[in-house]
Scaffold this motif. Structure first.
Motif, mmCIF file in Angstrom:
data_model
loop_
_atom_site.group_PDB
_atom_site.id
_atom_site.type_symbol
_atom_site.label_atom_id
_atom_site.label_comp_id
_atom_site.label_asym_id
_atom_site.label_seq_id
_atom_site.Cartn_x
_atom_site.Cartn_y
_atom_site.Cartn_z
ATOM 1 N N LEU A 38 0.822 -1.205 0.000
ATOM 2 C CA LEU A 38 0.000 0.000 0.000
ATOM 3 C C LEU A 38 0.857 1.257 0.000
ATOM 4 O O LEU A 38 0.652 2.171 -0.806
ATOM 5 C CB LEU A 38 -0.927 -0.011 1.217
ATOM 6 C CG LEU A 38 -1.848 1.205 1.383
ATOM 7 C CD1 LEU A 38 -2.803 1.301 0.200
ATOM 8 C CD2 LEU A 38 -2.599 1.126 2.704
ATOM 9 N N GLY A 39 1.836 1.305 0.917
ATOM 10 C CA GLY A 39 2.669 2.497 1.034
ATOM 11 C C GLY A 39 3.470 2.774 -0.220
ATOM 12 O O GLY A 39 3.432 3.889 -0.783
ATOM 13 N N ASN A 40 4.196 1.766 -0.696
ATOM 14 C CA ASN A 40 5.025 1.960 -1.884
ATOM 15 C C ASN A 40 4.179 2.123 -3.142
ATOM 16 O O ASN A 40 4.526 2.902 -4.035
ATOM 17 C CB ASN A 40 5.986 0.782 -2.049
ATOM 18 C CG ASN A 40 7.087 0.767 -1.008
ATOM 19 O OD1 ASN A 40 7.995 1.594 -1.038
ATOM 20 N ND2 ASN A 40 7.006 -0.152 -0.070
ATOM 21 N N GLY A 41 3.064 1.388 -3.220
ATOM 22 C CA GLY A 41 2.196 1.517 -4.383
ATOM 23 C C GLY A 41 1.594 2.905 -4.508
ATOM 24 O O GLY A 41 1.496 3.462 -5.610
ATOM 25 N N LEU A 42 1.188 3.484 -3.382
ATOM 26 C CA LEU A 42 0.638 4.841 -3.411
ATOM 27 C C LEU A 42 1.687 5.863 -3.829
ATOM 28 O O LEU A 42 1.395 6.805 -4.586
ATOM 29 C CB LEU A 42 0.068 5.205 -2.035
ATOM 30 C CG LEU A 42 -1.261 4.562 -1.663
ATOM 31 C CD1 LEU A 42 -1.646 4.916 -0.231
ATOM 32 C CD2 LEU A 42 -2.368 4.991 -2.630
ATOM 33 N N ILE A 43 2.911 5.691 -3.347
ATOM 34 C CA ILE A 43 3.983 6.621 -3.737
ATOM 35 C C ILE A 43 4.259 6.524 -5.237
ATOM 36 O O ILE A 43 4.374 7.544 -5.934
ATOM 37 C CB ILE A 43 5.258 6.328 -2.930
ATOM 38 C CG1 ILE A 43 5.094 6.801 -1.486
ATOM 39 C CG2 ILE A 43 6.472 7.013 -3.569
ATOM 40 C CD1 ILE A 43 6.295 6.547 -0.615
ATOM 41 N N ILE A 44 4.357 5.302 -5.754
ATOM 42 C CA ILE A 44 4.625 5.113 -7.185
ATOM 43 C C ILE A 44 3.514 5.728 -8.030
ATOM 44 O O ILE A 44 3.764 6.465 -8.994
ATOM 45 C CB ILE A 44 4.776 3.614 -7.500
ATOM 46 C CG1 ILE A 44 6.042 3.049 -6.839
ATOM 47 C CG2 ILE A 44 4.832 3.375 -9.010
ATOM 48 C CD1 ILE A 44 6.151 1.546 -6.891
ATOM 49 N N THR A 45 2.262 5.432 -7.662
ATOM 50 C CA THR A 45 1.121 5.935 -8.432
ATOM 51 C C THR A 45 1.023 7.453 -8.373
ATOM 52 O O THR A 45 0.792 8.121 -9.392
ATOM 53 C CB THR A 45 -0.181 5.312 -7.908
ATOM 54 O OG1 THR A 45 -0.064 3.887 -7.927
ATOM 55 C CG2 THR A 45 -1.365 5.728 -8.768
ATOM 56 N N THR A 46 1.221 8.013 -7.176
ATOM 57 C CA THR A 46 1.107 9.464 -7.007
ATOM 58 C C THR A 46 2.172 10.196 -7.807
ATOM 59 O O THR A 46 1.874 11.176 -8.513
ATOM 60 C CB THR A 46 1.223 9.835 -5.517
ATOM 61 O OG1 THR A 46 0.219 9.150 -4.775
ATOM 62 C CG2 THR A 46 1.065 11.332 -5.325
ATOM 63 N N ILE A 47 3.410 9.731 -7.723
ATOM 64 C CA ILE A 47 4.497 10.398 -8.453
ATOM 65 C C ILE A 47 4.311 10.259 -9.953
ATOM 66 O O ILE A 47 4.547 11.207 -10.723
ATOM 67 C CB ILE A 47 5.857 9.828 -8.009
ATOM 68 C CG1 ILE A 47 6.121 10.175 -6.542
ATOM 69 C CG2 ILE A 47 6.981 10.366 -8.894
ATOM 70 C CD1 ILE A 47 7.384 9.551 -5.978
ATOM 71 N N LEU A 66 9.980 1.140 -5.996
ATOM 72 C CA LEU A 66 10.006 -0.053 -6.841
ATOM 73 C C LEU A 66 10.951 -1.109 -6.270
ATOM 74 O O LEU A 66 10.631 -2.307 -6.235
ATOM 75 C CB LEU A 66 10.435 0.319 -8.265
ATOM 76 C CG LEU A 66 9.419 1.086 -9.109
ATOM 77 C CD1 LEU A 66 10.063 1.539 -10.416
ATOM 78 C CD2 LEU A 66 8.202 0.222 -9.404
ATOM 79 N N LEU A 67 12.118 -0.679 -5.816
ATOM 80 C CA LEU A 67 13.088 -1.612 -5.232
ATOM 81 C C LEU A 67 12.566 -2.214 -3.930
ATOM 82 O O LEU A 67 12.758 -3.409 -3.660
ATOM 83 C CB LEU A 67 14.419 -0.893 -4.991
ATOM 84 C CG LEU A 67 15.195 -0.487 -6.247
ATOM 85 C CD1 LEU A 67 16.367 0.420 -5.885
ATOM 86 C CD2 LEU A 67 15.706 -1.719 -6.992
ATOM 87 N N ASP A 68 11.908 -1.398 -3.113
ATOM 88 C CA ASP A 68 11.344 -1.905 -1.861
ATOM 89 C C ASP A 68 10.270 -2.948 -2.125
ATOM 90 O O ASP A 68 10.214 -3.991 -1.452
ATOM 91 C CB ASP A 68 10.773 -0.749 -1.033
ATOM 92 C CG ASP A 68 11.851 0.035 -0.315
ATOM 93 O OD1 ASP A 68 12.933 -0.528 -0.092
ATOM 94 O OD2 ASP A 68 11.614 1.210 0.024
ATOM 95 N N LEU A 69 9.419 -2.684 -3.099
ATOM 96 C CA LEU A 69 8.391 -3.656 -3.454
ATOM 97 C C LEU A 69 9.019 -4.951 -3.955
ATOM 98 O O LEU A 69 8.566 -6.055 -3.619
ATOM 99 C CB LEU A 69 7.468 -3.082 -4.534
ATOM 100 C CG LEU A 69 6.336 -2.173 -4.084
ATOM 101 C CD1 LEU A 69 5.510 -1.708 -5.288
ATOM 102 C CD2 LEU A 69 5.431 -2.881 -3.090
ATOM 103 N N GLY A 70 10.067 -4.815 -4.759
ATOM 104 C CA GLY A 70 10.731 -6.004 -5.285
ATOM 105 C C GLY A 70 11.383 -6.831 -4.197
ATOM 106 O O GLY A 70 11.255 -8.071 -4.180
#
Length: 329
Positions: A38-47, A66-70
């Motif tokens: 949720l946290g990383n996905g929101l940052i990626i989508t927002t940016i 992206l790296l954190d999600l991976g």
């Protein structure tokens, strides 16, 4: 087992003997995974969706997410599946793939964190040269170099580790495939070659850490010259959490790969590996966004748009902070 060719699977660390406790670990890891997603996905989508955030700092932050999600997607899902199905098995090829991708993501993250500290140093200490030193092409090259160095580092260590003959069983005292645990199974002195590579890698990581610390020291010195107390508080409240997370990531990572066998134990291995492999992907989105008003404003704007599209019901903005209302103008 005489050598690695006869090993078709490894046995990972079991969190508990009772299935009820295994199920508890499953739910714990599920909550952690969802928080990171949720946290990383929101940052990626927002940016990606807000053109106001198409700047070097947010470009690097997108790559970090992206790296954190991976990295967390490489280790935690397998641990969740093993806990749910009450098993410890991971195939030889799965182990090799897991090790490769995990090393790729954490190595690239270390390089990217170094680049991000340089970005903040130039922005605060040399603002007049920021556009020249960190243009769009330079940013792409830096990010590509971080990913490329992670790929080469992962390929080198994975190929070297899995070329070793293994004759000490197939039990790994860890919840994912990790180089020190595999080296324990080696039956020849050829593991010294991989140990030497680990020492070299640790020195490079430590060099990156020194660069990050020096960059932040220069940033703090520049911040102390700011007359505004509010400006100093904002800079310190942003930089100190970043430095704390980087310190945790680097020190626990180096300790994992360099600690002597005499102080090694399954519980210690588990705690330290959890700190450098699971904690950063979960806390990074909050550390890098909670005090960033611009990012939070863009996030609220994105959420409002999504809700409007789904429900076609306008959101009352009067109760939102002032900086959010300004973004709507």
């Amino acid at each position: 087992m005489s050598n690695s060719s006869s090993i078709t699977q490894f046995l990972l660390l079991a969190f508990a003997d009772r299935w009820e406790l295994q199920l508890l670990h499953f739910w714990l890891f599920l909550g952690i995974s969802l928080a990171a997603l949720l946290g990383n996905g929101l940052i990626i989508t927002t940016i990606a969706c807000d053109h106001h955030l198409h700047t070097p700092m947010y470009f690097f932050l997108l790559n970090l997410s992206l790296l954190d999600l991976g990295s967390i997607s490489t280790t935690v899902p397998k641990a969740m599946a093993n806990s749910l199905w009450d098993t410890r098995e991971i195939s030889y090829l799965e182990c090799a793939a897991q090790l490769f991708f995990f090393l790729l993501f954490i190595s690239a993250e270390c390089s990217l964190l170094t680049v991000m500290s340089y970005d903040r140093y130039v922005a605060i200490c040399k603002p007049l040269h920021y556009g020249t030193l960190l243009g769009s092409r330079a940013c792409v090259h830096m990010a590509a170099a971080a990913w490329g160095s992670g790929f080469l580092h992962a390929l080198l260590h994975t190929a070297n580790t899995f070329s070793l003959p293994l004759c000490q069983g197939n039990v790994l005292d860890q919840f994912f495939c990790e180089i020190p645990q595999i080296l324990k199974l080696s039956c020849s002195h050829s593991y010294l070659r991989e140990l030497g590579l680990l020492v070299l890698s640790s020195l490079l990581v430590f060099g990156c850490f020194v660069f990050i610390v020096v960059s932040y020291v220069q940033i703090f010195r520049a911040v102390l010259r700011i007359l505004s107390e509010q400006g100093r508080h904002k800079a310190f409240s942003t930089c100190l959490p970043h430095l704390a997370v980087v310190s945790l990531f680097v020190t626990t990572g180096i300790f994992t790969y360099m600690k002597p066998l005499s102080i090694s134990s399954p519980s210690l291995n588990l705690v330290v590996s959890f700190l450098y492999s699971v904690v950063p992907p979960v806390v990074n989105p909050f550390i890098y966004s909670m005090r960033n008003q611009e990012l939070k404003g863009a996030l609220w704007k994105l959420l409002e748009y999504v809700l409007l599209q789904i429900n076609n019901v306008p959101i009352i903005l009067n109760g939102l902070p002032g900086y959010l209302r300004k973004r709507q103008d």
